[in-house]
Scaffold this motif. Structure first.
Motif, PDB file in Angstrom:
ATOM      1  N   PHE A  28       1.062 -25.976  -9.350  1.00  0.00           N
ATOM      2  CA  PHE A  28       1.574 -24.785 -10.035  1.00  0.00           C
ATOM      3  C   PHE A  28       2.918 -25.095 -10.659  1.00  0.00           C
ATOM      4  O   PHE A  28       3.627 -25.996 -10.216  1.00  0.00           O
ATOM      5  N   GLU A  29       3.234 -24.349 -11.714  1.00  0.00           N
ATOM      6  CA  GLU A  29       4.526 -24.539 -12.359  1.00  0.00           C
ATOM      7  C   GLU A  29       5.105 -23.165 -12.675  1.00  0.00           C
ATOM      8  O   GLU A  29       4.390 -22.172 -12.772  1.00  0.00           O
ATOM      9  N   HIS A  30       6.434 -23.120 -12.802  1.00  0.00           N
ATOM     10  CA  HIS A  30       7.084 -21.866 -13.145  1.00  0.00           C
ATOM     11  C   HIS A  30       7.588 -21.909 -14.581  1.00  0.00           C
ATOM     12  O   HIS A  30       8.110 -22.912 -15.027  1.00  0.00           O
ATOM     13  N   ARG A  31       7.400 -20.794 -15.271  1.00  0.00           N
ATOM     14  CA  ARG A  31       7.915 -20.700 -16.635  1.00  0.00           C
ATOM     15  C   ARG A  31       8.786 -19.455 -16.736  1.00  0.00           C
ATOM     16  O   ARG A  31       8.535 -18.454 -16.064  1.00  0.00           O
ATOM     17  N   ALA A  32       9.802 -19.551 -17.593  1.00  0.00           N
ATOM     18  CA  ALA A  32      10.604 -18.374 -17.909  1.00  0.00           C
ATOM     19  C   ALA A  32      10.039 -17.771 -19.179  1.00  0.00           C
ATOM     20  O   ALA A  32       9.780 -18.482 -20.146  1.00  0.00           O
ATOM     21  N   VAL A  33       9.810 -16.461 -19.146  1.00  0.00           N
ATOM     22  CA  VAL A  33       9.273 -15.797 -20.330  1.00  0.00           C
ATOM     23  C   VAL A  33      10.447 -15.295 -21.171  1.00  0.00           C
ATOM     24  O   VAL A  33      11.267 -14.509 -20.695  1.00  0.00           O
TER      25      VAL A  33
ATOM     26  N   SER B 299       3.997 -17.435 -37.598  1.00  0.00           N
ATOM     27  CA  SER B 299       4.950 -16.804 -36.680  1.00  0.00           C
ATOM     28  C   SER B 299       6.386 -17.231 -36.940  1.00  0.00           C
ATOM     29  O   SER B 299       7.312 -16.682 -36.342  1.00  0.00           O
ATOM     30  N   ILE B 300       6.590 -18.191 -37.836  1.00  0.00           N
ATOM     31  CA  ILE B 300       7.964 -18.629 -38.119  1.00  0.00           C
ATOM     32  C   ILE B 300       8.746 -17.484 -38.757  1.00  0.00           C
ATOM     33  O   ILE B 300       8.247 -16.816 -39.661  1.00  0.00           O
ATOM     34  N   GLY B 301       9.964 -17.289 -38.275  1.00  0.00           N
ATOM     35  CA  GLY B 301      10.785 -16.203 -38.795  1.00  0.00           C
ATOM     36  C   GLY B 301      10.656 -14.932 -37.977  1.00  0.00           C
ATOM     37  O   GLY B 301      11.482 -14.035 -38.089  1.00  0.00           O
ATOM     38  N   THR B 302       9.644 -14.875 -37.090  1.00  0.00           N
ATOM     39  CA  THR B 302       9.498 -13.691 -36.250  1.00  0.00           C
ATOM     40  C   THR B 302      10.004 -14.007 -34.845  1.00  0.00           C
ATOM     41  O   THR B 302      10.355 -15.144 -34.531  1.00  0.00           O
ATOM     42  N   THR B 303      10.020 -12.987 -34.013  1.00  0.00           N
ATOM     43  CA  THR B 303      10.390 -13.188 -32.614  1.00  0.00           C
ATOM     44  C   THR B 303       9.111 -13.158 -31.780  1.00  0.00           C
ATOM     45  O   THR B 303       8.328 -12.215 -31.875  1.00  0.00           O
ATOM     46  N   VAL B 304       8.896 -14.215 -31.020  1.00  0.00           N
ATOM     47  CA  VAL B 304       7.669 -14.270 -30.224  1.00  0.00           C
ATOM     48  C   VAL B 304       8.029 -14.355 -28.749  1.00  0.00           C
ATOM     49  O   VAL B 304       9.125 -14.760 -28.374  1.00  0.00           O
ATOM     50  N   LYS B 305       7.059 -13.951 -27.937  1.00  0.00           N
ATOM     51  CA  LYS B 305       7.229 -14.049 -26.498  1.00  0.00           C
ATOM     52  C   LYS B 305       6.678 -15.408 -26.087  1.00  0.00           C
ATOM     53  O   LYS B 305       5.542 -15.748 -26.419  1.00  0.00           O
ATOM     54  N   ALA B 306       7.500 -16.211 -25.422  1.00  0.00           N
ATOM     55  CA  ALA B 306       7.038 -17.559 -25.086  1.00  0.00           C
ATOM     56  C   ALA B 306       7.404 -17.895 -23.655  1.00  0.00           C
ATOM     57  O   ALA B 306       8.480 -17.543 -23.174  1.00  0.00           O
ATOM     58  N   GLY B 307       6.471 -18.576 -22.969  1.00  0.00           N
ATOM     59  CA  GLY B 307       6.775 -19.077 -21.628  1.00  0.00           C
ATOM     60  C   GLY B 307       7.324 -20.485 -21.760  1.00  0.00           C
ATOM     61  O   GLY B 307       6.666 -21.336 -22.331  1.00  0.00           O
ATOM     62  N   VAL B 308       8.546 -20.694 -21.273  1.00  0.00           N
ATOM     63  CA  VAL B 308       9.099 -22.042 -21.368  1.00  0.00           C
ATOM     64  C   VAL B 308       9.214 -22.634 -19.970  1.00  0.00           C
ATOM     65  O   VAL B 308       9.582 -21.957 -19.012  1.00  0.00           O
ATOM     66  N   LEU B 309       8.893 -23.912 -19.898  1.00  0.00           N
ATOM     67  CA  LEU B 309       8.810 -24.609 -18.617  1.00  0.00           C
ATOM     68  C   LEU B 309      10.200 -24.794 -18.018  1.00  0.00           C
ATOM     69  O   LEU B 309      11.141 -25.154 -18.716  1.00  0.00           O
ATOM     70  N   LEU B 310      10.308 -24.555 -16.710  1.00  0.00           N
ATOM     71  CA  LEU B 310      11.583 -24.768 -16.022  1.00  0.00           C
ATOM     72  C   LEU B 310      11.668 -26.202 -15.496  1.00  0.00           C
ATOM     73  O   LEU B 310      10.650 -26.860 -15.280  1.00  0.00           O
ATOM     74  N   ALA B 311      12.887 -26.662 -15.302  1.00  0.00           N
ATOM     75  CA  ALA B 311      13.091 -28.023 -14.797  1.00  0.00           C
ATOM     76  C   ALA B 311      12.645 -28.134 -13.342  1.00  0.00           C
ATOM     77  O   ALA B 311      12.433 -27.128 -12.671  1.00  0.00           O
ATOM     78  N   ASP B 312      12.520 -29.371 -12.859  1.00  0.00           N
ATOM     79  CA  ASP B 312      11.939 -29.575 -11.528  1.00  0.00           C
ATOM     80  C   ASP B 312      12.720 -28.889 -10.421  1.00  0.00           C
ATOM     81  O   ASP B 312      12.134 -28.300  -9.517  1.00  0.00           O
ATOM     82  N   ASP B 313      14.058 -28.927 -10.501  1.00  0.00           N
ATOM     83  CA  ASP B 313      14.840 -28.328  -9.421  1.00  0.00           C
ATOM     84  C   ASP B 313      14.685 -26.816  -9.389  1.00  0.00           C
ATOM     85  O   ASP B 313      14.536 -26.213  -8.316  1.00  0.00           O
TER      86      ASP B 313
END
Lengths: 392, 495
Positions: free
Chosen positions: B54-59, B125-139
């Motif tokens: 499993f991995e954690h992402r920040a939305v 989608s360029i130029g718009t604001t999108v909701k994205a999950g970005v991967l968090l670092a290992d720690d």
């Protein structure tokens, strides 16, 4: 170029088959009803001729001019086509294509069985040459009887004794664990357990035997070693974090299935009449096992132990991951020791220069390891063979 | 008869029976230990491995700024930049350079990769604001999985007065809930309790509070940790940031497909098994395409055609000995013959496959011979009787009937080759390889070697990754073994 050449050889082989078959079929259709061989055999023979000719041409060119040469596919095409043309004339009503083809097949089969011998020769020579080169730089006496091993220091010293002691210490611990466990498991499975239970237990032990040693090494380093360390410290003992005990214990568990399955076979091979005789005298089951079955199976069990020892001596990953690198001359199971295989692995991982004594010493270690295990295996296999004949 | 069973004898017999029971118990115990070891091994590695799947992402709400992401060349756009901006945007109070750096280090080095792929697939989608999950670092990921410290959140139940003197904050009132080392989150900030004296608690700011209002019950809470800040790989500020993200619901937990689709990486959260699996596959193709035909041919010859003479005996002794030669010796052979003498490329699946083919050849020969021996001679004799040649009888009748046994042996050989590590270390398959190998002569690594490489790395997160890779390898091996056992049961014929 290699891909093209292989493609040409494959194509010529296929063409050879169809041409040969068609030619023979043509003869049959033309009224030669009593063809000696079936048309397919004519095809197969022609295909094998084309394959052999093109293959030999390719190998010859590759050896002389290198595998990038443009001549290689050309030569393959030329000789392959030539072979088809030449053998085309051979196809007649009385031509014994099947016998010729079967002869060819037999040669191929013999060559295939020769690969095993070639492998052994390859091992012996590859190790032997580098070992001799090593002995040109370090005297064999120093290598075999030196008590100090540090190949990377200057001046380097190559004394085998600490590695040998480390290897034997870990092997001793492993056999101490696996011997009783494996033998008792085998006795229980062969003499006591029901057929159903055996059907469950045997696959479980096979799974244990099939666990890759890199997994066992990880387990030894991350779980068993800290466990032993903490327990030892609880008793006030000084335990190295890479103790021989951790590696030996896990290696012991690795060879339990080997000992148990070999001993199981051997115990099962003891004739029932021996047991029946013992029961008739009023012995209990365990008395029968201890006084009749085990003595009768003893040579086989000894050879099982020898195979297990040879396996433990040659095992690499568990000791690479869980035993140390420092060559301490120590008999203390709680100290860090190193083994022959660990040193081979550490010396040869990464880039090597084949002219340095450091790299060559790994091959000398390999030679020692090979001789050691070969002698153990040979004696063990001989005992098993003779023992089998005894009751057959 | 009865008088022979006197008292002494009865005791003697009782002793013999109890010895019988003891012996039986020893056997059962030995088996139990072996089975328990197996169970413990798998459970231990499984527990270590589980979090890695499993991995954690920040939305985040990411503004795909057209000035940073050129519509004509989306691939090269500064996605790292926009993601960083969006992530920092969630913490407007942080302005100091070192703080910003510490904040951004919560994001993985590959945080923008998913967004980049999404945008390449959907340039509109360029130029718009999108909701994205970005991967968090290992720690950060490890913290959220609870592997760095156990964090307990307790709501504040009492009234506390807050005052500031210089850099220090003083809490007074009912301090019964507080202890040194805890973090009190209140008034938009976070305070670490430094010490508790009679009637007052001294605290330092992790994040300065916005106001100095009195803390009413329910408006503040306490974070307490099993590991003090010095004993974990993540500091109190980062913990506070992560907890505030978690409270906002901006942290999502997903299955880590990345673990199967990525190649190797120096970043634990990005490291995957795809390269190793591809390498294993390529190696196995070479191994199988060599060892199966060779092994079967050798077995057919030795079992059916070989005359009983010295040569045959030498070959047989040889095969039995080769089966017991340590695998590392095969590595030496590969290094000396295939790489040094024949000049084949190092680290390549081709060489690895060749070495493993020689390694499993004895296994396949022995299994194939056993399978052919099990076919009753009457079948061959019947074929010979109706005029088949010896080879026709063998290839048309004996061999097809032996195929299930041969296949079982082959699968077990494959399982052995798949788990083999030591010889591949010798021929240099230990390189750090990010790219997925595409050919037989490209540098590659294989699953067990990848496990070995990862197990050597110092990062905590890689320990779990290693265990997860082991679970994948064991899974494949169990499947292979299960197929072998099934085939043995299904096709085993009693003649």
């Amino acid at each position: 170029m290699t891909a093209w050449t292989l493609l040409i050889i494959a194509a010529l082989t296929a063409i050879g088959f169809f041409v040969g078959q068609a030619r023979a079929q043509g003869l049959r259709n033309a009224g030669a009803a009593s063809l000696h061989s079936l048309p397919a055999y004519h095809g197969l023979l022609m295909a094998s001729m084309a394959l052999a000719a093109a293959g030999i041409a390719t190998l010859a060119v590759a050896l002389v001019a290198g595998s990038d040469s443009m001549i290689m596919p050309a030569a393959a095409a030329l000789l392959g086509t030539g072979a088809i043309a030449a053998s085309h004339r051979l196809i007649t009503r009385d031509f014994r294509a099947r016998n010729r083809f079967e002869h060819f097949v037999k040669l191929v089969l013999i060559a295939c069985s020769g690969v095993a011998v070639l492998t052994t020769i390859g091992i012996v020579f590859s190790v032997l040459f580098e070992t001799l080169a090593f002995f040109g730089e370090v005297s064999p006496i120093e290598f075999l009887f030196g008590t100090h091993w540090s190949p990377t220091s200057t001046p380097a010293s190559f004394g085998l004794i600490p590695l040998l002691v480390g290897t034997l210490l870990i092997t001793f611990i492993a056999v101490l664990v696996a011997g009783p466990l494996g033998l008792l498991s085998a006795i229980y499975m062969a003499e006591y357990s029901s057929k159903k239970m055996r059907g469950v237990l045997k696959p479980l032990l096979e799974i244990l035997a099939g666990v890759p040693t890199v997994v066992l090494g990880f387990f030894a380093a991350l779980t068993v070693a800290p466990l032993i360390r903490n327990t030892g410290e609880g008793f006030g003992l000084i335990v190295a974090s890479e103790s021989a005990l951790a590696a030996g214990l896990v290696m012991g568990m690795m060879i339990v299935p080997l000992i148990s399955s070999l001993s199981d076979d051997i115990i099962n091979a003891v004739p029932q009449s021996l047991r029946d005789g013992s029961y008739a005298m009023g012995a209990t089951k365990s008395e029968t096992i201890k006084r009749v079955v085990l003595p009768a199976a003893l040579p086989g069990i000894v050879s099982a132990f020898m195979l297990a020892i040879s396996r433990a001596i040659g095992e690499t990953m568990i000791v690479v991951m869980a035993a140390g690198l420092a060559a301490n001359l120590s008999f203390n199971p709680l100290a860090a020791v190193t083994t022959i295989t660990v040193q081979i692995a550490t010396l040869l991982v990464g880039d090597q220069e084949f002219d340095s004594a450091k790299t060559l010493s790994a091959f000398a270690l390999g030679f020692v390891l090979f001789c050691f295990t070969l002698v153990l295996n040979y004696i063990a296999l001989r005992i098993v063979q003779r023992y089998r004949e005894q009751y057959d | 008869m009865t008088d022979t069973f006197d008292k002494g004898n009865a005791a003697f017999i009782a002793k013999r029976y109890s010895s019988e029971r003891r012996f039986r118990a020893y056997g059962a115990a030995a088996l139990a230990i072996s089975v328990l070891f197996l169970v413990y091994l798998i459970a231990d590695i499984g527990i270590r491995a589980w979090p890695s799947f499993f991995e954690h992402r920040a939305v985040l709400e990411v503004n795909l700024d057209a000035s940073k992401i050129p519509a004509g060349n989306v691939q090269t756009g500064d996605f790292e930049g926009v993601v960083r901006t969006a992530f920092r945007g969630g913490f407007p109070g942080i302005t100091a350079r070192s703080d910003l750096k510490s904040l951004t280090s919560l994001l993985s080095a590959g945080a923008a990769d998913d967004l980049r792929q999404q945008t390449v697939a959907n340039p509109a989608s360029i130029g718009t604001t999108v909701k994205a999950g970005v991967l968090l670092a290992d720690d950060a990921d490890l913290y959220l999985k609870g592997m760095l410290t156990d964090t307990v959140k307790t709501p504040g139940k009492t009234n506390l007065q807050l005052a500031q003197s210089g850099d220090e904050f003083i809490l007074t009132g009912d301090l019964s809930q507080l202890a040194a080392g805890q973090i009190v989150r209140a008034n938009g900030g976070a305070l670490r309790i430094a010490s508790i004296e009679a009637g007052l608690a001294r605290a330092e700011a992790v994040m300065p509070p916005v106001t100095l209002n009195t803390l009413a019950p329910g408006t503040w809470d306490i974070l307490s940790f099993s590991h003090a800040e010095a004993d974990r790989r993540i500091d109190d500020r980062q913990v506070v940031w992560l907890e505030s993200l978690r409270d906002k619901g901006a942290i999502e937990k997903h299955f880590a497909w990345r673990f199967f689709t990525n190649g190797d990486s120096r970043e634990p959260e990005l490291a995957g098994l795809r390269g190793a699996i591809a390498g294993s596959l390529l190696t196995l193709i070479v191994t199988l395409s060599l060892s199966v035909p060779l092994g079967i041919a050798a077995a057919v010859y030795l079992e059916e055609f070989a005359p009983k003479n010295k040569w045959t005996e030498i070959i047989e002794v040889n095969i039995n000995n080769l089966a017991a030669v340590p695998s590392i010796i095969f590595g030496l052979l590969g290094l000396a013959v295939f790489i040094n003498f024949m000049g084949l490329p190092r680290s390549a699946p081709l060489v690895g496959g060749l070495v493993l083919a020689l390694l499993v050849l004895p296994t396949i020969i022995i299994a194939s011979r056993a399978a052919m021996k099990a076919v009753p001679p009457s079948i061959k004799e019947a074929a010979l009787g109706v005029g088949a040649s010896h080879q026709q009888a063998v290839f048309h009748h004996v061999l097809p009937l032996a195929v299930p046994g041969i296949l079982t042996g082959t699968i077990l050989g494959v399982a052995r080759a798949l788990g083999e590590t030591a010889p591949l270390l010798m021929i240099g398959m230990v390189a750090f390889i990010v790219d997925v190998p595409k050919g037989f002569t490209e540098a590659a690594t294989v699953l067990p070697v990848q496990i070995f490489l990862w197990s050597d790395l110092p990062e905590v997160a890689f320990q779990s990754r290693t265990a997860a890779a082991i679970i994948v390898l064991l899974g494949i091996l169990f499947c292979l073994n299960a197929v072998a056992i099934y085939m043995r049961k299904r096709f085993e014929r009693r003649w």
